[in-house]
Design a protein around this motif. Structure first.
Motif, short mmCIF file in Angstrom:
data_model
loop_
_atom_site.label_atom_id
_atom_site.label_comp_id
_atom_site.label_asym_id
_atom_site.label_seq_id
_atom_site.Cartn_x
_atom_site.Cartn_y
_atom_site.Cartn_z
N ILE A 39 -0.05 -6.94 6.08
CA ILE A 39 0.67 -6.03 6.66
C ILE A 39 1.05 -4.63 5.80
N TRP A 40 1.17 -4.79 4.57
CA TRP A 40 1.54 -3.75 3.69
C TRP A 40 0.27 -2.97 3.52
N GLY A 41 -0.72 -3.42 3.49
CA GLY A 41 -2.15 -2.59 3.48
C GLY A 41 -2.42 -1.86 4.69
N GLN A 42 -2.14 -2.39 5.88
CA GLN A 42 -2.23 -1.95 6.98
C GLN A 42 -1.22 -0.82 7.45
N ARG A 43 -0.16 -1.05 6.90
CA ARG A 43 0.76 0.09 7.20
C ARG A 43 0.39 1.42 6.16
N HIS A 44 -0.04 1.18 4.97
CA HIS A 44 -0.26 2.13 3.97
C HIS A 44 -1.64 2.88 4.64
N LEU A 45 -2.57 2.03 5.15
CA LEU A 45 -3.69 2.82 5.64
C LEU A 45 -3.27 3.72 6.91
N ALA A 70 -6.37 -3.50 -0.38
CA ALA A 70 -6.07 -4.91 -0.83
C ALA A 70 -5.29 -4.80 -2.01
N ASP A 71 -5.34 -4.00 -2.89
CA ASP A 71 -4.44 -4.03 -4.12
C ASP A 71 -3.21 -3.67 -3.63
N ILE A 72 -3.03 -2.67 -2.77
CA ILE A 72 -1.80 -2.08 -2.51
C ILE A 72 -0.88 -3.29 -1.77
N ASP A 73 -1.72 -3.96 -0.97
CA ASP A 73 -1.07 -5.35 -0.20
C ASP A 73 -0.80 -6.31 -1.22
N GLU A 74 -1.46 -6.72 -2.11
CA GLU A 74 -1.45 -7.39 -3.11
C GLU A 74 0.30 -7.30 -4.08
N GLN A 75 0.09 -6.05 -4.48
CA GLN A 75 1.05 -5.47 -5.15
C GLN A 75 2.37 -5.65 -4.35
N ALA A 76 2.30 -5.13 -3.13
CA ALA A 76 3.69 -5.08 -2.32
C ALA A 76 4.28 -6.29 -1.93
N GLU A 77 3.28 -7.45 -1.75
CA GLU A 77 3.58 -8.62 -1.50
C GLU A 77 4.26 -9.37 -2.44
N MET A 79 5.65 -8.06 -5.11
CA MET A 79 7.10 -7.08 -5.18
C MET A 79 8.16 -7.81 -4.25
N PHE A 80 7.53 -8.09 -3.15
CA PHE A 80 8.51 -8.05 -1.84
C PHE A 80 9.16 -9.73 -2.34
N SER A 81 8.28 -10.69 -2.53
CA SER A 81 8.69 -12.08 -2.93
C SER A 81 9.49 -12.15 -4.18
N ARG A 82 9.26 -11.26 -5.26
CA ARG A 82 9.89 -11.38 -6.25
C ARG A 82 11.38 -10.65 -6.25
N LEU A 83 11.53 -9.48 -5.19
CA LEU A 83 12.54 -8.82 -5.04
C LEU A 83 13.58 -9.80 -4.19
N VAL A 84 13.08 -10.39 -3.08
CA VAL A 84 13.82 -11.24 -2.14
C VAL A 84 14.41 -12.44 -3.09
N ILE A 120 9.94 -1.43 -0.46
CA ILE A 120 8.36 -1.64 -0.57
C ILE A 120 7.91 -0.32 0.07
N ASN A 121 8.46 0.04 1.19
CA ASN A 121 7.85 1.27 1.95
C ASN A 121 8.09 2.60 1.01
N ARG A 122 9.02 2.75 0.38
CA ARG A 122 9.14 3.89 -0.74
C ARG A 122 8.36 3.74 -1.55
N VAL A 123 8.13 2.62 -2.34
CA VAL A 123 7.41 2.58 -3.46
C VAL A 123 5.72 2.50 -3.13
N PHE A 124 5.41 1.79 -2.06
CA PHE A 124 3.85 1.56 -1.76
C PHE A 124 3.48 2.33 -0.77
N ILE A 125 4.25 2.31 0.43
CA ILE A 125 3.75 2.40 1.82
C ILE A 125 3.62 4.15 1.91
N TYR A 126 4.61 4.77 1.68
CA TYR A 126 4.84 6.25 1.82
C TYR A 126 4.52 6.90 0.67
N GLN A 127 3.55 6.55 -0.22
CA GLN A 127 3.58 7.43 -1.68
C GLN A 127 2.22 8.63 -1.52
#
Length: 127
Positions: A39-45, A70-77, A79-84, A120-127
């Motif tokens: 989902i994170w990679g798709q949003r960034h795409l 795929a790299d964006i998605d892995e990093q975001a996922e 970070m998401f798990s760690r932050l939650v 995640i949106n600020r850091v990875f998606i809308y960069q």
């Protein structure tokens, strides 16, 4: 569809990347790997296609778009798990709370997940 073709007129080799044939010589297959994009990679795409067209075109033409997403998605996922997990610990959202008051636990977890999504949106998606 064939993975590799050669134009009969120009004798230029083409390699199938996604839905497009791109001109390439003998490109190693490991550079054409197809990794799953979440989902994170798709949003960034979607963001890159709409707002950073030159980056999108460059990544697509060099065959690096899938790996990039795929790299964006892995990093975001990750970070998401760690932050939650970290935010749940700091706010005292535990399994004990889940057993005692499920609705309160759900409310707090939803708040945490929404806050982390914004990060995640600020850091990875809308960069």
């Amino acid at each position: 569809m064939q993975k590799h073709i050669v134009d009969e007129k120009t004798e230029i080799p083409y390699t199938l990347v996604g839905d497009y044939y791109l001109p390439w010589g003998d490109l190693p297959d490991d550079e054409l790997e197809q990794r799953t994009i979440g989902i994170w990679g798709q949003r960034h795409l979607r963001y890159v296609k709409q707002h950073r067209r030159s980056l999108y075109t460059e990544l697509l033409m060099t065959g690096k778009l899938n790996a990039y997403l795929a790299d964006i998605d892995e990093q975001a996922e990750e970070m998401f798990s760690r932050l939650v997990k970290q935010m749940a610990e700091k706010q005292g959202v535990t399994e004990r709370l889940k057993a005692e008051d499920q609705m309160l636990w759900v409310q707090k977890m939803n708040n945490i997940c929404n806050a982390v999504r914004e990060i995640i949106n600020r850091v990875f998606i809308y960069q």
